[in-house]
Write a protein that holds these residues in place. Sequence first.
Motif, PDB file in Angstrom:
ATOM      1  N   ILE A  70     -37.772  17.255 -71.296  1.00  0.00           N
ATOM      2  CA  ILE A  70     -36.499  16.804 -70.749  1.00  0.00           C
ATOM      3  C   ILE A  70     -36.676  15.378 -70.262  1.00  0.00           C
ATOM      4  O   ILE A  70     -37.703  15.043 -69.663  1.00  0.00           O
ATOM      5  N   VAL A  71     -35.695  14.529 -70.509  1.00  0.00           N
ATOM      6  CA  VAL A  71     -35.688  13.156 -70.007  1.00  0.00           C
ATOM      7  C   VAL A  71     -34.651  13.050 -68.899  1.00  0.00           C
ATOM      8  O   VAL A  71     -33.512  13.518 -69.047  1.00  0.00           O
ATOM      9  N   LEU A  72     -35.024  12.428 -67.794  1.00  0.00           N
ATOM     10  CA  LEU A  72     -34.124  12.204 -66.665  1.00  0.00           C
ATOM     11  C   LEU A  72     -34.023  10.709 -66.404  1.00  0.00           C
ATOM     12  O   LEU A  72     -35.019  10.054 -66.083  1.00  0.00           O
ATOM     13  N   THR A  73     -32.812  10.141 -66.513  1.00  0.00           N
ATOM     14  CA  THR A  73     -32.604   8.746 -66.148  1.00  0.00           C
ATOM     15  C   THR A  73     -32.105   8.668 -64.706  1.00  0.00           C
ATOM     16  O   THR A  73     -31.579   9.626 -64.157  1.00  0.00           O
ATOM     17  N   LEU A 120     -38.158  23.443 -65.686  1.00  0.00           N
ATOM     18  CA  LEU A 120     -37.498  23.965 -66.879  1.00  0.00           C
ATOM     19  C   LEU A 120     -38.160  23.517 -68.176  1.00  0.00           C
ATOM     20  O   LEU A 120     -37.727  23.921 -69.256  1.00  0.00           O
ATOM     21  N   ALA A 121     -39.178  22.662 -68.086  1.00  0.00           N
ATOM     22  CA  ALA A 121     -39.753  22.099 -69.310  1.00  0.00           C
ATOM     23  C   ALA A 121     -41.260  21.956 -69.194  1.00  0.00           C
ATOM     24  O   ALA A 121     -41.825  21.896 -68.092  1.00  0.00           O
ATOM     25  N   GLU A 122     -41.914  21.871 -70.335  1.00  0.00           N
ATOM     26  CA  GLU A 122     -43.338  21.583 -70.355  1.00  0.00           C
ATOM     27  C   GLU A 122     -43.597  20.167 -69.841  1.00  0.00           C
ATOM     28  O   GLU A 122     -44.586  19.918 -69.158  1.00  0.00           O
ATOM     29  N   GLU A 123     -42.695  19.240 -70.180  1.00  0.00           N
ATOM     30  CA  GLU A 123     -42.858  17.853 -69.743  1.00  0.00           C
ATOM     31  C   GLU A 123     -41.518  17.300 -69.288  1.00  0.00           C
ATOM     32  O   GLU A 123     -40.496  17.474 -69.958  1.00  0.00           O
ATOM     33  N   ALA A 154     -37.640  14.897 -77.135  1.00  0.00           N
ATOM     34  CA  ALA A 154     -36.843  15.488 -76.053  1.00  0.00           C
ATOM     35  C   ALA A 154     -35.746  16.380 -76.605  1.00  0.00           C
ATOM     36  O   ALA A 154     -35.106  16.056 -77.604  1.00  0.00           O
ATOM     37  N   GLU A 155     -35.532  17.493 -75.942  1.00  0.00           N
ATOM     38  CA  GLU A 155     -34.438  18.386 -76.304  1.00  0.00           C
ATOM     39  C   GLU A 155     -33.196  18.099 -75.471  1.00  0.00           C
ATOM     40  O   GLU A 155     -32.073  18.189 -75.952  1.00  0.00           O
ATOM     41  N   MET A 156     -33.408  17.747 -74.209  1.00  0.00           N
ATOM     42  CA  MET A 156     -32.309  17.489 -73.278  1.00  0.00           C
ATOM     43  C   MET A 156     -32.505  16.135 -72.617  1.00  0.00           C
ATOM     44  O   MET A 156     -33.636  15.745 -72.295  1.00  0.00           O
ATOM     45  N   VAL A 157     -31.398  15.444 -72.394  1.00  0.00           N
ATOM     46  CA  VAL A 157     -31.395  14.205 -71.628  1.00  0.00           C
ATOM     47  C   VAL A 157     -30.410  14.370 -70.476  1.00  0.00           C
ATOM     48  O   VAL A 157     -29.237  14.681 -70.698  1.00  0.00           O
ATOM     49  N   VAL A 158     -30.883  14.194 -69.255  1.00  0.00           N
ATOM     50  CA  VAL A 158     -30.027  14.267 -68.070  1.00  0.00           C
ATOM     51  C   VAL A 158     -29.841  12.839 -67.584  1.00  0.00           C
ATOM     52  O   VAL A 158     -30.774  12.226 -67.053  1.00  0.00           O
ATOM     53  N   HIS A 159     -28.632  12.313 -67.779  1.00  0.00           N
ATOM     54  CA  HIS A 159     -28.381  10.883 -67.578  1.00  0.00           C
ATOM     55  C   HIS A 159     -27.682  10.643 -66.248  1.00  0.00           C
ATOM     56  O   HIS A 159     -26.471  10.807 -66.129  1.00  0.00           O
ATOM     57  N   PHE A 160     -28.466  10.238 -65.236  1.00  0.00           N
ATOM     58  CA  PHE A 160     -27.945   9.930 -63.904  1.00  0.00           C
ATOM     59  C   PHE A 160     -28.154   8.458 -63.542  1.00  0.00           C
ATOM     60  O   PHE A 160     -27.918   8.072 -62.400  1.00  0.00           O
TER      61      PHE A 160
END
Length: 277
Positions: A4-7, A24-27, A64-70
């Motif tokens: 998962i990527v979090l900005t 929720l993720a391995e990385e 990445a499967e998910m990107v959470v863009h904040f």
Amino acid sequence: MKKIVLTGARGALGSLLRAPLAALAEELVSTDIREAPADLLPNERFVQADLTDLAAFEALMQGAEMVVHFGAIPDEAPFEELLGPNFIGAYTVWEAAHRAGARRVVYASSVHAAGMSETMAGLDTDAPHDPDTFYGLSKCFAEDMGRMMWKKRGLEAVCLRIMSCTPEPQNARALHTWLSHGDLVRLVEAAVTTPVTGFTVAWGVSANIRAPVSNHKVAFLGYRPRDNAEDWADRLLPTPKTPDPSDPAQRSLGGPFAVVPLGESGVAAIKRMSAGD
């Protein structure tokens, strides 16, 4: 999930999401224009990057499967200041996510995408855009891009129209608009873990009995808020003067953002209101 990527990971809200997303993720790859935090989690990697740098984001999103863009400027400002991080930055995230083969973008939209709507209107999640500021306009732009990316490219998006997200409600308006930190985490977790979302808009609001918006059309997300601003009503309702129903700041969903001049801080106006000025 694998990654998962979090900005915006160093921001006021993004920092609250690092540990829940890491679980929720391995990385978890956290990114921000600021330097890395001192307390990286065991499965967290940090990449310092500017939201306008498409090449950097394409690289950090690989796998990445998910990107959470904040990541964004979280307030009204001159259009020229918002153009890079809020407008171009949103394009960067969606385009990089597409190129990297991600499945979904979870986006921190805002109530200010519909901030000129009347508080008494009882809005659903399909309410039309009605921005109150250049900041709100940037959220409309990103939501529309997310819808387009879903329909043209099959990249899912959940756009969270976050309202007043603070540890406790700060003023009488927050009895309607409060989103607790705990409910923010629950909302983002629901947006990430729901199996299929397509393009979805959801209101970021707690279980306030005075809430002026409804998530009943997106119940499939499984978001079940637990906190209620009414617990603070006795402290927040007493006021030294009767509210003026003709005041746009009182009757508009965006509150003070509805009346500040374009380009001037809405957060500062909210702080003045909370202080009773």
